[in-house]
Design a protein around this motif. Structure first.
Motif, PDB file in Angstrom:
ATOM      1  N   ASP A 234      -6.319 -66.231 -26.848  1.00 62.82           N
ATOM      2  CA  ASP A 234      -4.884 -66.301 -27.136  1.00 62.82           C
ATOM      3  C   ASP A 234      -4.216 -67.517 -26.505  1.00 62.82           C
ATOM      4  O   ASP A 234      -3.018 -67.732 -26.686  1.00 62.82           O
TER       5      ASP A 234
ATOM      6  N   THR B 130       4.119 -62.432 -19.172  1.00 57.36           N
ATOM      7  CA  THR B 130       2.662 -62.609 -19.223  1.00 57.36           C
ATOM      8  C   THR B 130       1.978 -61.654 -18.252  1.00 57.36           C
ATOM      9  O   THR B 130       0.961 -61.036 -18.576  1.00 57.36           O
TER      10      THR B 130
ATOM     11  N   THR C 247     -10.247 -62.316 -24.319  1.00 63.54           N
ATOM     12  CA  THR C 247      -9.136 -62.220 -25.272  1.00 63.54           C
ATOM     13  C   THR C 247      -7.957 -63.083 -24.836  1.00 63.54           C
ATOM     14  O   THR C 247      -7.304 -63.699 -25.680  1.00 63.54           O
TER      15      THR C 247
ATOM     16  N   ARG D  13      -2.590 -54.777 -21.035  1.00 64.82           N
ATOM     17  CA  ARG D  13      -3.841 -54.957 -21.774  1.00 64.82           C
ATOM     18  C   ARG D  13      -5.032 -54.456 -20.967  1.00 64.82           C
ATOM     19  O   ARG D  13      -5.962 -53.873 -21.521  1.00 64.82           O
TER      20      ARG D  13
END
Length: 153
Positions: free
Chosen positions: A68, A44, A64, A51
Motif C-alpha cells: 500500500d 496511519t 500489505t 489491521r
C-alpha cells in the motif's frame, strides 16, 4: 553528584508524564516540549493497530503495508521489527514510560485502551501458535495430502 541530579530530574519529569526528548513516535510532533497529535500520521497508526487486530500477523501486515506504500517516518519500508516496536509503544495509549514503569502522560492517546489490550493479547500469544492460525486461514489445495520425505506426521 551532577549525574545523579540529572537522572533524578529526568525520572521525576517522566513520572509527571512529560516528554523528555528522543525519537518522536509516528503520529506525534513536538511543540513546546510536549507531544501533539499529528492527525495524518495518527490515522496511519490507528490503521496499523486495527489491521493487526484483524490479520494477527506482523509479517503479513508488513507485506500489505509495503504494497500500500506505507513507510516509516524516515521513509523506509515497514518491516516486522518496526511493527512490533510500534505495537508495543505505550505512548499511543497516553502513557509515559521510564525504566519499564509507565505513568499517565501529558499527551493525548491516539488509540483506545481497549484496542491496545486486544492487540497486546494477540502479541502475547506464542508466535508459533499465531503462525498456525494465519496458515490455517490460507487456502492450500493439497495441504495434508502431500508430505516431504523428511516431514514427520
Amino acid at each position: 553528584m551532577i549525574g545523579e541530579r540529572i537522572r533524578d530530574k529526568f525520572a521525576a519529569s517522566r513520572r509527571k508524564g512529560m516528554w523528555m526528548g528522543g525519537n518522536v513516535p509516528l503520529g506525534y510532533r513536538v511543540e513546546n516540549r510536549n507531544l501533539v497529535i499529528q492527525e495524518e500520521d495518527a490515522a496511519t497508526v490507528r490503521m496499523i493497530f486495527e489491521r493487526f487486530l484483524s490479520i494477527g500477523s506482523a509479517t503479513i501486515l508488513a507485506r500489505t503495508l509495503n504494497a500500500d506504500g506505507v513507510t516509516s517516518r524516515g521513509g523506509r519500508p515497514v518491516d516486522k521489527g518496526y511493527l512490533y516496536k510500534l505495537l508495543s509503544n505505550r505512548v499511543y495509549i497516553g502513557e509515559a514510560v521510564h525504566k519499564g514503569t509507565s505513568y499517565p502522560g501529558e499527551h493525548q492517546a491516539i488509540i483506545s485502551r481497549d484496542l491496545w489490550d486486544k492487540v497486546r493479547s494477540i502479541i502475547a500469544e506464542t508466535p508459533r501458535k499465531r503462525a498456525g492460525h494465519c496458515r490455517g486461514q490460507t487456502p492450500a489445495l493439497l495441504r495434508g495430502l502431500i508430505f516431504a520425505p523428511t516431514a514427520m506426521r
